[in-house]
Design an enzyme around this catalytic site. Sequence first.
Site, short mmCIF file in Angstrom:
data_model
loop_
_atom_site.label_atom_id
_atom_site.label_comp_id
_atom_site.label_asym_id
_atom_site.label_seq_id
_atom_site.Cartn_x
_atom_site.Cartn_y
_atom_site.Cartn_z
N HIS A 226 -22.02 22.47 43.48
CA HIS A 226 -23.26 23.07 42.99
C HIS A 226 -24.32 22.98 44.09
CE1 HIS A 226 -26.26 24.35 40.13
NE2 HIS A 226 -27.02 23.33 40.46
N ASP A 228 -28.16 24.08 44.84
CA ASP A 228 -29.42 24.68 44.38
C ASP A 228 -29.94 25.63 45.45
OD1 ASP A 228 -29.63 23.43 41.86
OD2 ASP A 228 -30.29 21.58 42.81
N ASP A 338 -26.59 23.87 35.24
CA ASP A 338 -27.75 23.00 35.52
C ASP A 338 -29.08 23.63 35.13
OD1 ASP A 338 -28.98 20.69 36.51
OD2 ASP A 338 -29.32 21.58 38.46
N HIS A 532 -33.05 28.41 39.02
CA HIS A 532 -33.46 27.44 38.01
C HIS A 532 -34.24 26.22 38.52
CE1 HIS A 532 -29.30 25.82 38.94
NE2 HIS A 532 -30.03 24.75 39.09
#
Length: 977
Positions: A226, A228, A338, A532
């Site tokens: 993951h 970001d 997330d 997000h």
Amino acid sequence: LYGESCLLESISFFLSQTRISYAEASKQNFAPYKVGDTFGPTWWTCWFKVSLTIPEPWRGKEVHLLWESDGEGMVWRDGQPVQGLTKEGEKTSYILSDCLKDEEPHRVTLYVEVACNGLFGAGQGSMIAAPDPNKMFSVQKAELVTFNRDVQKLLTEFEMLVDIVKELGDGEQRGYQALFTANEMVNLCDPFDPSSFSKAHSLAHKFFHQRNGESQHTVHAMGHCHIDSAWLWPYEETIRKCGRSWVTVVGLMEKNPEFVFTCSQAQQFQWVKSWYPGLFSKIQDYVKKGQFIPVGGTWVEMDGNLPSGESMVRQFLEGQRFFNQEFGMYCKEFWLPDTFGYSAQLPQIMQRCGISNFLTQKLSWNLVNTFPHNTFFWEGLDGSKVLTHFPPGNSYEMKGKTEDLVKSVKNNKDKGRANHSAALFGFGDGGGGPTQLMLDRLSLVQDTDGLPKVQMSSPAKLFSQLQADSGLLCTWTGELFLELHNGTYTTQAQIKRENRQCEALLHDVEAACSLALCRSEKFLLLLLNQFHDVIPGSCIGMVVEDALNYYKDIRKDGGVLLREAFKALEPNGSSLAVFNSLPWERWEVIQITDDTDKPELALVRAPSVGLAPVKETQPVTPVSVTPQAHGKVLMENGILQAVVSKDGTLASLYLISANRETISDGCFGNQFVIFSDVPLYWDAWDVMDYHLQTRKPVLEVVQPVQVVSSGGVRGSVSFTLRISDKSTITQEIIMDAMCPYIKFNTKVQWAESHKFLKVEFPVQVRSPNATYEIQFGHLQRPTHWNTSWDWARFEVWGHKWADLSEHNFGVALLNDSKYGYSIHRNTMTLSLLRAPKAPDTTADMGDHQFTYAIMPHSRSLQDASVIQCAYNLNYPLRPTQCRPDSVPWSAFSVSPVAVILETIKQEEDGNGRLVLRLYESHGSSVTATLRSDLPVKEAWHCNFLERPDPTQPARITSEGISLTFKPFQIMTILLRL
């Protein structure tokens, strides 16, 4: 673990303030570097040139470059990236040779690109603190070593056995067997005699190959990383994080053909394609082999609450188109592990983008209630269902350890209904991804008695198995509300305002460009900023700066496109006109400028999705503004009658037609209140329920209410309050002719610390539920706190409006850029500004401008046009010019008003066809008629990816196109003109 070692021949370095390419870096002048010397500061890049010679006696051995630094590194060899190096991600060596042969090069020159930031940025004192701009970095270790793979294998076996003892306990038969086996291995193994290792291996092999029974749970292991797209580091650093992480994954695939890796976010693939074309080409090869699996189908892993419905559709449209163009596939699962909650319209949007499965794990973060399922059907607002899986290990960055596997069984809340689950392994958030050690751990316990079965798998295999066994699964209806991080509905107000206004601008640009047949390409920047950690405001200041600059680009380019479209629609215009992008006729007061450049107000009529010359109209009932005793002011427009107190609060708001007072007895509307706002840890993210105990009204008047506009088409008053010695509020309260709501144009100078500003309207309405607008519809939430599920929603999200209604009367609260609401009992509250200090110390500091409105109404919110009024507030009439002899024209209209024409755009494939998106907004089953002044030749139903269904032509009648809707259904129509 490491045998012999030797020094490198030479290390030299070059510092760059910007992120430059390998081609540019390799041409620079490098100076000698000594291990331990510092370099920096934060966000700079240090390039190292490393020359090494592998000693001849190391023939037949595994040789590594051991490299430990507190910055994130990338090894370049022969001009190509080959390995990511991150100490925090347990990647501190680059394998030069698995088994050194004579014919392999012994003299090698490498470049190591080291970013002056760690896996999680450079927080000062804690991970989520603002970055330390002056942090310095160093290389702590740089040497050649031989690596003992046999020792690594032994260590992994010991670790897994000891962890089985810890997880199962030595009171359990299997746990005791693990302890006994480990003890026997210690007895047999002499660390100084490698020949003794094989006996220890044999004991471990025997233990790990004792099989499970048929009923055992199966864990589907998938590598994951993951990343970001921006968070505690800027967008540009994310590009390098992707490169570092994915090149390491490709290296693991070369050595582990069974290894499967899942990867989301088309934007990140696009970055890698641009910055690392050689790596992207390898990724394409592994996608074909089924090892590197694109998932999610969206442009970025966007926030699940705040983007508009159309923005969410575009996330999927742009993402799926990219994956199809680059890899020849469409994603079948939505992947959003997330994000801080999930809109009730997502199941319908997924289904119409060809996606029927959904994976996340974020609801395991709930602060109050434990979500009751891990595998279930999620039913959306319109009844659409998607098969949903929350990995019971409650993580998207497992490490392949025993505890991860045991947790996956123990935490499974659907035992009996579902016997399969996902385990996503690899370092995440800041990238890093899986390691060889994780793969070795999982390979040891594929089928070991006492642990779940483990198979390297893919999302398709997992969901196929879950679907096959889905007969007894439960169904969850409505939104998936995260009971945490509800401060993100308010933090970084400027980003939220820009998002809302740019969504409106691009809506109008696309409508005008479609009618003028020219194209707009600016949606991608908007989608990027809906990541997000960006639109929620939970990012560092550098990211905020980047995001605001992107919005400037959108506004600039959008303004140019709009002007070009208007010129194409009305060439040689010299008279004032207005363009209305909404699908209903509007009467509104606008500001116009005459030949003397003096701004004036005019009441104008604008046709549905059309353009009209400005013709001033006198209202049937002009607005009157009358000063009264004690500094109060009375405002009336024939619909509403308001009494504004000298401190700007509403002493009365009267709906004339219903003969009803809106404001509760003894209370005041438009009451600003401030709260102490100190979360437990996640500063920008969270607002805790205990903040409600610190409520203080803002009472200090700097400038009492005074009349600004005395009536006619508009009446207005203004006032100023002091929040503290550092912050003030200045507000203009506006009542327009023919307008059913009062607007509050608000300016705040904000310099607080850990404070939360809201505005309250206590109203004379009694209802157990309030209604909030979401994407393409609305839903209800309780106004009481009966249960823990109710009070966990003390702060909720909504879009352009919220409404509190009883039978035949209600009050709507509208806004142009806010998302946080609280409606408890009969008090309607809009959240305005926060002041967190991490990860951005200056979050929300400065000047703010926003508008909200209060709208009392008779009948239901649907019949009172609350939905249309909120659109009107957010989508202003656009000024333009037309020919003096122009007559008003309308391109589209829809009836009944329950159906809203949300989007008019051109088809992505550029075939000249128009795409229209409509939705049913009232929650009713209805047959609607879409009328158009354009010469429509054919109309087809299509999905959100704009692929028409040849079996579903839309029915064209003499009245227009006939369309049948279910409650909250979204429909996309393809028009050929």
